[in-house]
Design a protein around this motif. Sequence first.
Motif, PDB file in Angstrom:
ATOM      1  N   LEU A 150      14.447  15.556  61.789  1.00  0.00           N
ATOM      2  CA  LEU A 150      13.855  16.828  62.229  1.00  0.00           C
ATOM      3  C   LEU A 150      13.097  17.466  61.065  1.00  0.00           C
ATOM      4  O   LEU A 150      11.973  17.947  61.220  1.00  0.00           O
ATOM      5  CB  LEU A 150      14.964  17.773  62.724  1.00  0.00           C
ATOM      6  N   LEU A 151      13.714  17.419  59.877  1.00  0.00           N
ATOM      7  CA  LEU A 151      13.069  18.029  58.714  1.00  0.00           C
ATOM      8  C   LEU A 151      11.850  17.219  58.263  1.00  0.00           C
ATOM      9  O   LEU A 151      10.812  17.792  57.916  1.00  0.00           O
ATOM     10  CB  LEU A 151      14.066  18.166  57.552  1.00  0.00           C
TER      11      LEU A 151
ATOM     12  N   LEU B  83      10.731  20.030  66.922  1.00  0.00           N
ATOM     13  CA  LEU B  83      11.828  20.497  67.784  1.00  0.00           C
ATOM     14  C   LEU B  83      11.801  19.788  69.131  1.00  0.00           C
ATOM     15  O   LEU B  83      12.832  19.420  69.684  1.00  0.00           O
ATOM     16  CB  LEU B  83      11.696  22.004  68.040  1.00  0.00           C
TER      17      LEU B  83
ATOM     18  N   ALA C  71       8.299  38.562  67.243  1.00  0.00           N
ATOM     19  CA  ALA C  71       9.143  39.740  67.045  1.00  0.00           C
ATOM     20  C   ALA C  71       9.454  39.976  65.566  1.00  0.00           C
ATOM     21  O   ALA C  71       9.399  41.100  65.092  1.00  0.00           O
ATOM     22  CB  ALA C  71      10.433  39.588  67.836  1.00  0.00           C
ATOM     23  N   LEU C  72       9.743  38.905  64.827  1.00  0.00           N
ATOM     24  CA  LEU C  72      10.183  39.101  63.448  1.00  0.00           C
ATOM     25  C   LEU C  72       9.073  38.892  62.418  1.00  0.00           C
ATOM     26  O   LEU C  72       9.265  39.166  61.242  1.00  0.00           O
ATOM     27  CB  LEU C  72      11.349  38.153  63.128  1.00  0.00           C
TER      28      LEU C  72
ATOM     29  N   VAL D  38      13.252  26.046  74.351  1.00  0.00           N
ATOM     30  CA  VAL D  38      13.712  26.321  72.989  1.00  0.00           C
ATOM     31  C   VAL D  38      12.553  26.630  72.032  1.00  0.00           C
ATOM     32  O   VAL D  38      12.563  27.675  71.377  1.00  0.00           O
ATOM     33  CB  VAL D  38      14.622  25.180  72.463  1.00  0.00           C
TER      34      VAL D  38
ATOM     35  N   THR E 255       9.153  17.979  60.543  1.00  0.00           N
ATOM     36  CA  THR E 255       8.635  19.327  60.325  1.00  0.00           C
ATOM     37  C   THR E 255       7.556  19.305  59.248  1.00  0.00           C
ATOM     38  O   THR E 255       6.521  19.962  59.366  1.00  0.00           O
ATOM     39  CB  THR E 255       9.772  20.277  59.919  1.00  0.00           C
ATOM     40  N   HIS E 256       7.797  18.511  58.189  1.00  0.00           N
ATOM     41  CA  HIS E 256       6.790  18.382  57.130  1.00  0.00           C
ATOM     42  C   HIS E 256       5.518  17.741  57.668  1.00  0.00           C
ATOM     43  O   HIS E 256       4.410  18.109  57.273  1.00  0.00           O
ATOM     44  CB  HIS E 256       7.330  17.523  55.983  1.00  0.00           C
TER      45      HIS E 256
ATOM     46  N   ILE F 204       7.984  36.191  61.137  1.00  0.00           N
ATOM     47  CA  ILE F 204       8.286  35.171  60.128  1.00  0.00           C
ATOM     48  C   ILE F 204       7.605  33.881  60.582  1.00  0.00           C
ATOM     49  O   ILE F 204       8.048  33.269  61.543  1.00  0.00           O
ATOM     50  CB  ILE F 204       9.804  34.925  60.000  1.00  0.00           C
ATOM     51  N   PRO F 205       6.490  33.477  59.933  1.00  0.00           N
ATOM     52  CA  PRO F 205       5.840  32.247  60.376  1.00  0.00           C
ATOM     53  C   PRO F 205       6.666  31.024  59.968  1.00  0.00           C
ATOM     54  O   PRO F 205       7.086  30.908  58.821  1.00  0.00           O
ATOM     55  CB  PRO F 205       4.496  32.271  59.648  1.00  0.00           C
ATOM     56  N   LEU F 206       6.924  30.141  60.905  1.00  0.00           N
ATOM     57  CA  LEU F 206       7.655  28.912  60.593  1.00  0.00           C
ATOM     58  C   LEU F 206       6.651  27.826  60.218  1.00  0.00           C
ATOM     59  O   LEU F 206       5.477  27.912  60.590  1.00  0.00           O
ATOM     60  CB  LEU F 206       8.493  28.495  61.805  1.00  0.00           C
ATOM     61  N   PRO F 207       7.094  26.798  59.466  1.00  0.00           N
ATOM     62  CA  PRO F 207       6.141  25.773  58.990  1.00  0.00           C
ATOM     63  C   PRO F 207       5.490  25.026  60.155  1.00  0.00           C
ATOM     64  O   PRO F 207       6.182  24.573  61.058  1.00  0.00           O
ATOM     65  CB  PRO F 207       7.020  24.843  58.161  1.00  0.00           C
TER      66      PRO F 207
ATOM     67  N   LEU G 193      10.654  34.749  69.086  1.00  0.00           N
ATOM     68  CA  LEU G 193      11.569  35.502  68.231  1.00  0.00           C
ATOM     69  C   LEU G 193      11.048  35.585  66.798  1.00  0.00           C
ATOM     70  O   LEU G 193      10.978  36.661  66.207  1.00  0.00           O
ATOM     71  CB  LEU G 193      12.938  34.837  68.251  1.00  0.00           C
ATOM     72  N   PHE G 194      10.670  34.433  66.227  1.00  0.00           N
ATOM     73  CA  PHE G 194      10.307  34.438  64.815  1.00  0.00           C
ATOM     74  C   PHE G 194       8.884  34.908  64.560  1.00  0.00           C
ATOM     75  O   PHE G 194       8.644  35.806  63.772  1.00  0.00           O
ATOM     76  CB  PHE G 194      10.550  33.059  64.200  1.00  0.00           C
TER      77      PHE G 194
END
Lengths: 93, 496
Positions: A19-20, A32, A69-70, A58, A23-24, A72-75, A65-66
């Motif tokens: 998964l990681l 995901l 709302a928050l 999901v 993600t890269h 926070i940018p995800l990679p 959410l991220f």
Amino acid sequence: MTRETLVVVGISAGSIFFLLVATHLVGIYIALFFFLLFYLKFVGRHSWSLTITMMALVPVIVFCLFEWALKIPLPKSISEPLFYPIYDLMYSI
Amino acid sequence: MGGLAQAVEPVNLMMIVIGCALGLLIGAMPGLGSVNGVAILLPVTFLVPPTSAIIFLAAIYYGAMYGGAISSITLGIPGASTAVATVFDGRPLAQQGHADKALTAAAVASFIGGTISVILFTLFAPPLAAFALKFGPTEEFALMVLAFATFIGLGGDDIPKTVFSILIGLVLAAVGLDIISGQPRLIFGNIDGFLHGVNFLVLAIGIYGIGEMLWTLETTKGKVLVHKVTMSVRKMLSNLRDIKKYIGTTTLGSVLGYFVGTLPAAGATPASLMSYGLAKTFSDKPDSFGKGNIAGVAAPEAANNAASTGSMLPMITLGIPGSPTTAILLGGMIIWGLRPGPLLFTEHPDFVWGLIGSLYIANFATLLMNLAFIPLFVKVLTLPFTILAPVIYILCVVGGYAPTQTMHDVWLMLLFGVVGYLLRKLNYPVAPAVLAIVLGPLAERSLRQTLIGSHGDVSIFFTRPISAICILIALALIFYPVFKNFRNRRNKSGDN
């Protein structure tokens, strides 16, 4: 440590590892998607309808959410351009 | 009284309910705590009067304190840094099928913690603020030593293994820039990601989210996760009756939590860990801690709520924030045009007492919300393992990313997860490592400040009364097991 535990624990730890890595390579949202496909369908042997519902829900919930709302940018790696229209929409409201 | 009346005004009451609900949600998300909630929603509050604004933010703060416990207990991932200690016993309880008990205990203990701290706040605000100021680095370090000692002495775990676990935590706490000289330390050659140190949430999520999950997989082979919990009103009432089992530790934890909260730079996370140690010290069965003792859930929850009120004290009376969240609140107060400090009580009494009144109402509102939603939270546990596990892993990954927003930390988290799993397999307690990485930086700073002040003279710890008392108690706690061992051996040889 028996062979069976090694397999059960190894699959989980290994799937997070990939998964990681994914993600890269392709960004967390696409990663995901495949992670859920692998875990629900091939490890859990759940029905296709449940797998597809989770695969769709999901990443969307995580995004709302991220990113929304928050703030926070995800990679996102190379999938970044795919999100430009969504950002335009998000910030135009 | 005027404060309470102000807090129940319709607008403020609405603020409390919305704030608590948002706080619960943010608190329950791993990696995000009250700091994130308060920081994100601060701009929203510029639209309403200052009193309503601080009430809203205080409600978020309180809600997050409760929310952290929910994911700690049901999923085994600390929802917020303040709920790390709740996992120690909350998770085993959930695995034994007592998640409802643990959640009720967390809610009730938080309520008691909140109540006691509000009473302490109302009665002793000014003298306590003055006393907290007496706590220099010397006293702070002595208090930290005492916290470590509670984990070593009297603990049911293997002592050398506990010490080893604490040392791992301390080494991890030392990674990053040296706090005084600014030299990089232990950065593994030259890896940039280590320059900002090891975020303790990364360790906690790794060990408790991933490590614990792998351990559960091994023990259950992925078949069942937790026993089914049935909920009924009668069961709820019987859970509430359990209160007498933990009322003592809860009260003690609340007072300790409140006091630690008032110390600048300590805050709710160290408070909850110390309270856990204290509960273990005073328990009849210290062995049962970490294996599902209800007091182990109640004590840290009481302390973190009490500390969140406590940390408002130096913020309001002295203008010194006691925790990261109150630092943001302080920023808010300045933007709203209020000057924190001793004069606030006389210049803006409506603001101060409105805040205190609202803390109390927020406390009550979150208690009701929590008790009402326990059946829903417990439902999460009845999901099949193969659905719950990927969701937990995903929460861990995004939760590990959120605090620092680097992939470096997510990889580190996975590594800690695997190491945590192995430690668990070899019967090492992991809680002391978490304690050490939280208290390590605080202890290091206070130790070095003290030694710089005393020109390297260690005797200062014994000449100042408060620190001397703390150190002596700590030494007694550390040597108690040795003494007990010695006595047991002598008794045995006497029998022969």
